[in-house]
Design a protein around this motif. Structure first.
Motif, PDB file in Angstrom:
ATOM      1  N   GLN A 771       0.824  -1.209   0.000  1.00  0.00           N
ATOM      2  CA  GLN A 771       0.000   0.000   0.000  1.00  0.00           C
ATOM      3  C   GLN A 771       0.857   1.257   0.000  1.00  0.00           C
ATOM      4  O   GLN A 771       0.509   2.259  -0.632  1.00  0.00           O
ATOM      5  CB  GLN A 771      -0.939  -0.020   1.203  1.00  0.00           C
ATOM      6  CG  GLN A 771      -2.042  -1.067   1.078  1.00  0.00           C
ATOM      7  CD  GLN A 771      -3.299  -0.672   1.815  1.00  0.00           C
ATOM      8  OE1 GLN A 771      -3.704   0.487   1.796  1.00  0.00           O
ATOM      9  NE2 GLN A 771      -3.922  -1.641   2.463  1.00  0.00           N
ATOM     10  N   VAL A 772       1.974   1.215   0.705  1.00  0.00           N
ATOM     11  CA  VAL A 772       2.886   2.371   0.681  1.00  0.00           C
ATOM     12  C   VAL A 772       3.449   2.551  -0.735  1.00  0.00           C
ATOM     13  O   VAL A 772       3.528   3.679  -1.250  1.00  0.00           O
ATOM     14  CB  VAL A 772       4.020   2.200   1.714  1.00  0.00           C
ATOM     15  CG1 VAL A 772       5.071   3.291   1.532  1.00  0.00           C
ATOM     16  CG2 VAL A 772       3.458   2.225   3.139  1.00  0.00           C
ATOM     17  N   ARG A 773       3.823   1.444  -1.365  1.00  0.00           N
ATOM     18  CA  ARG A 773       4.324   1.519  -2.750  1.00  0.00           C
ATOM     19  C   ARG A 773       3.258   2.118  -3.670  1.00  0.00           C
ATOM     20  O   ARG A 773       3.540   2.993  -4.500  1.00  0.00           O
ATOM     21  CB  ARG A 773       4.689   0.119  -3.255  1.00  0.00           C
ATOM     22  CG  ARG A 773       5.964  -0.475  -2.678  1.00  0.00           C
ATOM     23  CD  ARG A 773       6.074  -1.918  -3.164  1.00  0.00           C
ATOM     24  NE  ARG A 773       7.337  -2.549  -2.825  1.00  0.00           N
ATOM     25  CZ  ARG A 773       7.608  -3.834  -3.073  1.00  0.00           C
ATOM     26  NH1 ARG A 773       6.706  -4.607  -3.648  1.00  0.00           N
ATOM     27  NH2 ARG A 773       8.776  -4.342  -2.732  1.00  0.00           N
ATOM     28  N   ALA A 774       2.020   1.620  -3.533  1.00  0.00           N
ATOM     29  CA  ALA A 774       0.933   2.101  -4.394  1.00  0.00           C
ATOM     30  C   ALA A 774       0.647   3.574  -4.142  1.00  0.00           C
ATOM     31  O   ALA A 774       0.381   4.345  -5.088  1.00  0.00           O
ATOM     32  CB  ALA A 774      -0.324   1.270  -4.154  1.00  0.00           C
ATOM     33  N   LEU A 775       0.720   3.962  -2.880  1.00  0.00           N
ATOM     34  CA  LEU A 775       0.443   5.352  -2.517  1.00  0.00           C
ATOM     35  C   LEU A 775       1.482   6.296  -3.116  1.00  0.00           C
ATOM     36  O   LEU A 775       1.140   7.359  -3.649  1.00  0.00           O
ATOM     37  CB  LEU A 775       0.402   5.489  -0.991  1.00  0.00           C
ATOM     38  CG  LEU A 775      -0.078   6.824  -0.428  1.00  0.00           C
ATOM     39  CD1 LEU A 775      -1.503   7.120  -0.906  1.00  0.00           C
ATOM     40  CD2 LEU A 775      -0.027   6.798   1.100  1.00  0.00           C
ATOM     41  N   ARG A 776       2.731   5.886  -3.085  1.00  0.00           N
ATOM     42  CA  ARG A 776       3.765   6.771  -3.633  1.00  0.00           C
ATOM     43  C   ARG A 776       3.658   6.831  -5.158  1.00  0.00           C
ATOM     44  O   ARG A 776       3.930   7.876  -5.759  1.00  0.00           O
ATOM     45  CB  ARG A 776       5.161   6.359  -3.179  1.00  0.00           C
ATOM     46  CG  ARG A 776       5.615   5.000  -3.618  1.00  0.00           C
ATOM     47  CD  ARG A 776       6.987   4.668  -3.001  1.00  0.00           C
ATOM     48  NE  ARG A 776       8.014   5.550  -3.548  1.00  0.00           N
ATOM     49  CZ  ARG A 776       9.164   5.846  -2.938  1.00  0.00           C
ATOM     50  NH1 ARG A 776       9.426   5.338  -1.747  1.00  0.00           N
ATOM     51  NH2 ARG A 776      10.052   6.633  -3.511  1.00  0.00           N
ATOM     52  N   VAL A 777       3.194   5.739  -5.785  1.00  0.00           N
ATOM     53  CA  VAL A 777       2.969   5.779  -7.234  1.00  0.00           C
ATOM     54  C   VAL A 777       1.834   6.737  -7.547  1.00  0.00           C
ATOM     55  O   VAL A 777       1.911   7.541  -8.482  1.00  0.00           O
ATOM     56  CB  VAL A 777       2.657   4.358  -7.777  1.00  0.00           C
ATOM     57  CG1 VAL A 777       2.146   4.429  -9.217  1.00  0.00           C
ATOM     58  CG2 VAL A 777       3.901   3.474  -7.712  1.00  0.00           C
TER      59      VAL A 777
END
Length: 911
Positions: A771-777
């Protein structure tokens, strides 16, 4: 130890042929019971110490036509068989995959006749003996081509046992079966209606007729009453056949026509009288409810004719022209020529009402595309009903299991409505019918060629000129290939076979017949599992064909991507009960996966420099190690269960998910922490576990991608791995096999590996990082840019793992600093998961103004998309577009609205 080098780029051409030749030359395709098999000694070992019981798993290949070229349908069928055969071989089963080709009577003779046509000759110029000689020459040439193609696919078949439906042994089996059926009263000769190809000059099986939608017309004719009291109207697609009418039928329950039954009609243009009869075959709702009956030129009319003892009048010559049973002016014309003349004459006589244009299914020869005629001919037939009843009973008793189950309906329906089988063909290439005729009228059916008539002693006997339908040898395939009718060692070991894998379009013509033959001649069903796969179609769902230009050559795909890419893609996309929709681009999926396996293995082997593989016990494993062993165990469980029930795509999906996602993207990445921070002992321990998991993963993947896994397996430090094995280990189960991968043991489910608590913790950790990865994308933050985050953890939840795995979160999410909080921080953008909330902190690590500008720009873009979608959905598009396109547009609108709402909430936090 030294680093182990794999070539930098995955190049299947550099090793696929080499590996295949090594497998074949060393006998790895042979069943373990053969002395020539490399694992024969292991097979013989049935001692109490190893407590090993060897099962048998045998499969016969659906034999491709010897003059054919492998198409993608063959590619799918062969791939699915190869996967399951390799799986059972690795399970330790005594495995035989028996291969061969079909002599393909009409198809092969047509190849030769086309060659003769170019030379200005026909088969009659050569004569029977010379044509057969020439056909053998063509057969040998094409056989070598098709074998080469199968080897390029990677088929792990036992080539020393290869069979041909026209070889000496199978020819003897065919003759024995024909004579046995004749002796049992199940084989007879009679004048019946058959499919007839005027171009090929032979009867055809139902499966040799392709029904194509063709423009045509329904022609409406008048038939006058013989007493001159009026006329009736009938409709037909073939008015030229009315010369063969011997009745007009109505339904006995049709009140309109009850009083007319028995009344005589005058056949147009001839003056011949025919009766009106009553038969329930007639559909009262179709047309006028009156149907012309032409017994010699329509299968349904034939049945009506039999019920009412009607005269049968054949109107055609063997080459498909109008014969002596029509008025002289129409004789010698082709049906379509006669049709035009008949309509002209009926119109002149006032007996033609008109025509309506239609599109209807027209039967055409599968080889030459000539329109197939229902034709009255003297042919040999097999009585099928008695054998069908045995086959139905075998299925009802559970001796046959269909995968998927829905095909049982096709099987039972065909068996319950079976018709006698026309097995004679008027060609020269094939099994000659073993029947001789004597001048005295005696018919001799014999397993050996007779010298004279047993009744009168005359030597003036003549063999039946016809040959048998190609399917007549194919229906014996599961047992004739193993030596039947001789009681051979192979027959005793490998019959019945365990499985049949084939496409659904030949269930009636091959699958059903093999079951009947097996039960009739051996007393046993020829196989237990019947896996029916779909057809390969293009992305539009169309069947692949030369005329559409959408066909694909498997060898072209192999040349582009390699055999493994083709095999994995087809396995991945083959869901039970569904057709496989592909194009050339589809095979990039398999190519990318093979590349991933290659590159991951190259990375791990290349980082063994200076490392020593050491004994590792379960107690030495970290929580991360135990998690990946648990995920590996899950993949093994899914793969084994799926392959045992022929769910190829389920197994392929599980393998890709484990290796690519869980092993490479999570576990291997996370272990970099240990290599960075650990001492030499820890690095050696970690390297040992990585090699152990890689080795087992390669074994797990082998049935789907055999070449690349075999190449990698040969590079693994197997000796060192075996030396590290500790007998007390329950989780680590490094293979002790030191031969080639093709016969290495398939991974087994290890109960001790399952750990629900660890899985829950790591599932939460993966979710958080994801979710952190997706959020930064979504925020457009550069992947290389380190960010600061805050995490709110629900006490007592599985998300508590985050406090222990800060370093892993930093590594895998690209995070510089992690802060644990009790409430949402100011100036932060958040996401929520089970037991946690995670926030990207908009602080000095992020350019706030730039982020706001990016959000505003994206919102404006999405608002534009949303307006476009709303306009389409509120306009004519929604009224007239196909439903699936409307639904797609609604989904696009919903996604744009979601993005707008999300980004607006982010903006609110920043302003």
């Amino acid at each position: 130890m030294k680093a182990i080098e794999l070539e930098k780029a995955y190049e299947p051409k550099s090793f696929e042929d080499r590996i295949y030749n090594e497998w074949d030359s060393k006998g790895y395709f042979k069943p373990a019971s053969d002395e020539a098999s490399p694992v024969h000694e292991q097979y013989k070992c049935q001692c109490a110490d190893c407590n090993k019981k060897t099962n048998t798993y045998s499969v016969v290949i659906p034999p491709p036509n010897v003059t054919g070229v492998l198409h993608m349908g063959h590619g799918l069928n062969n791939t699915l068989q190869d996967i399951v055969v390799r799986y059972h071989r690795m399970k330790g089963d005594n495995t035989l995959w028996l291969t061969g080709t079909d002599h393909a009577g009409i198809a092969t003779q047509n190849v030769v006749e086309r060659q003769l046509k170019k030379e200005g000759k026909t088969r009659f110029d050569l004569g029977r003996e010379k044509l057969v000689e020439r056909t053998w020459e063509v057969t040998h040439q094409h056989h070598d081509i098709i074998v080469k193609q199968q080897k390029k696919l990677g088929n792990s078949t036992d080539w020393d046992r290869e069979r041909f439906t026209y070889d000496e042994g199978l020819s003897a089996a065919v003759r024995d079966v024909f004579v046995t059926l004749y002796e049992r009263g199940l084989m007879y000769k009679g004048k019946r209606l058959v499919n007839w190809c005027p171009r090929c000059g032979t009867a055809l099986a139902d499966d040799e007729v392709d029904h194509e939608d063709t423009p045509g017309a329904m022609y409406h004719l008048y038939y006058e009453y013989a007493d001159g009291s009026g006329k009736i109207e009938v409709a037909t697609t073939r008015p030229e056949t009315f010369f063969g009418d011997t009745a007009v039928a109505v339904n006995p329950n049709d009140d309109r026509y009850k009083a007319l039954v028995g009344k005589m009609l005058k056949l147009p243009l001839t003056g011949k009288e025919i009766p009106i009869i009553a038969d329930e075959y007639v559909d009262m709702e179709f047309g006028t409810g009156m149907v012309k009956i032409t017994p010699a030129h329509d299968p349904n009319d034939w049945e009506v004719g039999l019920r009412h003892n009607l005269e049968v009048i054949n109107l055609l010559t063997p080459d498909g022209r109008m014969n002596e049973n029509v008025p002289e002016k129409y004789r010698g014309l082709k049906p379509e020529q006669a049709r035009a003349l008949v309509i002209e004459d009926l119109t002149a006589a006032g007996l033609f009402k008109g025509e309506e244009k239609i599109v209807h299914a027209v039967g055409k020869c599968y080889r030459c595309k000539t329109v197939v005629e229902p034709y009255l001919s003297d042919q040999w037939f097999v009585k099928m009903k008695p054998m069908a009843e045995k086959a139905l009973e075998s299925w009802r008793k559970g001796e046959l299991v269909f995968y998927p189950k829905k095909w049982e309906n096709t099987y039972s329906h065909w068996m319950e409505n079976i018709r006698d089988w026309c097995v004679s063909r008027q060609i020269w290439w094939g099994h000659r019918i073993p029947v001789w005729y004597c001048e005295c009228g005696e018919t001799i059916c014999s397993r050996t060629d007779p010298v004279c008539c047993p009744k009168c002693g005359s030597k003036n006997i003549e063999q039946d000129p016809d040959v048998l339908d190609t399917w007549f040898s194919s229906w014996l395939w599961p047992f004739s290939t193993l030596g039947w009718p001789q009681e051979t060692e192979d027959l005793a070991k490998f019959y019945p076979t365990q499985a049949l894998l084939t496409a659904y379009d030949i269930i009636p013509f091959w699958v059903c017949r093999m079951i009947m033959a097996g039960l009739e001649f051996t007393g046993k069903a020829p196989f237990h599992d019947i896996y029916i796969h779909g057809l390969v179609r293009d992305k539009q769902g169309r069947k692949m064909s030369k005329s559409l230009g959408n066909g694909m050559d498997p060898l072209e795909i192999i040349d582009m991507y390699g055999a493994d890419a083709l095999k994995f893609t087809l396995g991945f996309m083959c869901a039970q009960g569904q057709d496989v929709l592909i194009d050339k681009e589809s095979f990039k999926l398999g190519s990318r996966f093979c590349n991933k396996v290659w590159n991951a293995s190259r990375y791990l082997l290349g980082n063994l420099e200076g490392r020593n593989l050491i004994p590792v016990t379960d107690a030495d494993l970290t929580e991360l190690d135990k998690w990946i062993y648990s995920r590996l165990n899950n993949a093994v469980k899914i793969a084994r269960e799926a392959l045992d029930t022929y769910r190829y795509n389920d197994a392929a999906s599980a393998l890709m998910e484990f290796f690519w996602n869980e092993f490479c993207d999570w576990y291997v990445e996370a272990t970099k922490i240990n290599f960075k921070n650990g001492d030499d002992k820890e690095k050696d321990r970690q390297a040992t576990v990585l090699m152990d998991i890689l080795e087992e993963s390669i074994r797990l993947l082998h049935p789907y991608i055999p070449f690349v896994t075999e190449e990698i397996y040969g590079k693994l430090p197997l000796a060192e791995l075996v030396a590290t094995r500790n007998a007390s280990n329950k989780i680590i189960t490094t293979s002790t096999y030191n031969g080639m991968l093709i016969n290495a043991p398939y991974p087994e489910v290890v109960a001790e590996r399952d750990n629900a608590e660890i899985n829950a913790r790591f599932d939460t950790l993966k979710d958080l990082i994801g979710q952190v990865r997706a959020l930064r994308v979504e925020c457009g933050i550069d992947p290389a840019e380190k960010i600061n985050i805050a995490i709110l953890v629900e006490k007592g939840s599985a998300a508590e793992v985050a406090r222990e795995k800060v370093e892993m979160i930093q590594l895998l999410a690209g995070v510089a600093k992690v802060e644990f909080v009790d409430a949402k921080p100011a100036s932060s953008i958040g996401t929520v998961g089970k037991g946690f909330e995670a926030f990207i902190l908009v602080d000095e690590s992020i350019n706030k103004e730039q982020l706001i500008a990016r959000f505003q720009k994206t919102i404006e873009k999405e608002q534009g998309y949303a307006r476009m979608s709303e306009n389409k959905l509120n306009g004519n598009f929604a009224k007239h577009a196909p439903a699936n396109l409307v639904e797609e547009e609604k989904a696009r609108l919903a996604e744009s609205q979601r993005k707008i709402a999300t980004l607006q909430s982010y903006l609110k936090e920043l302003q």
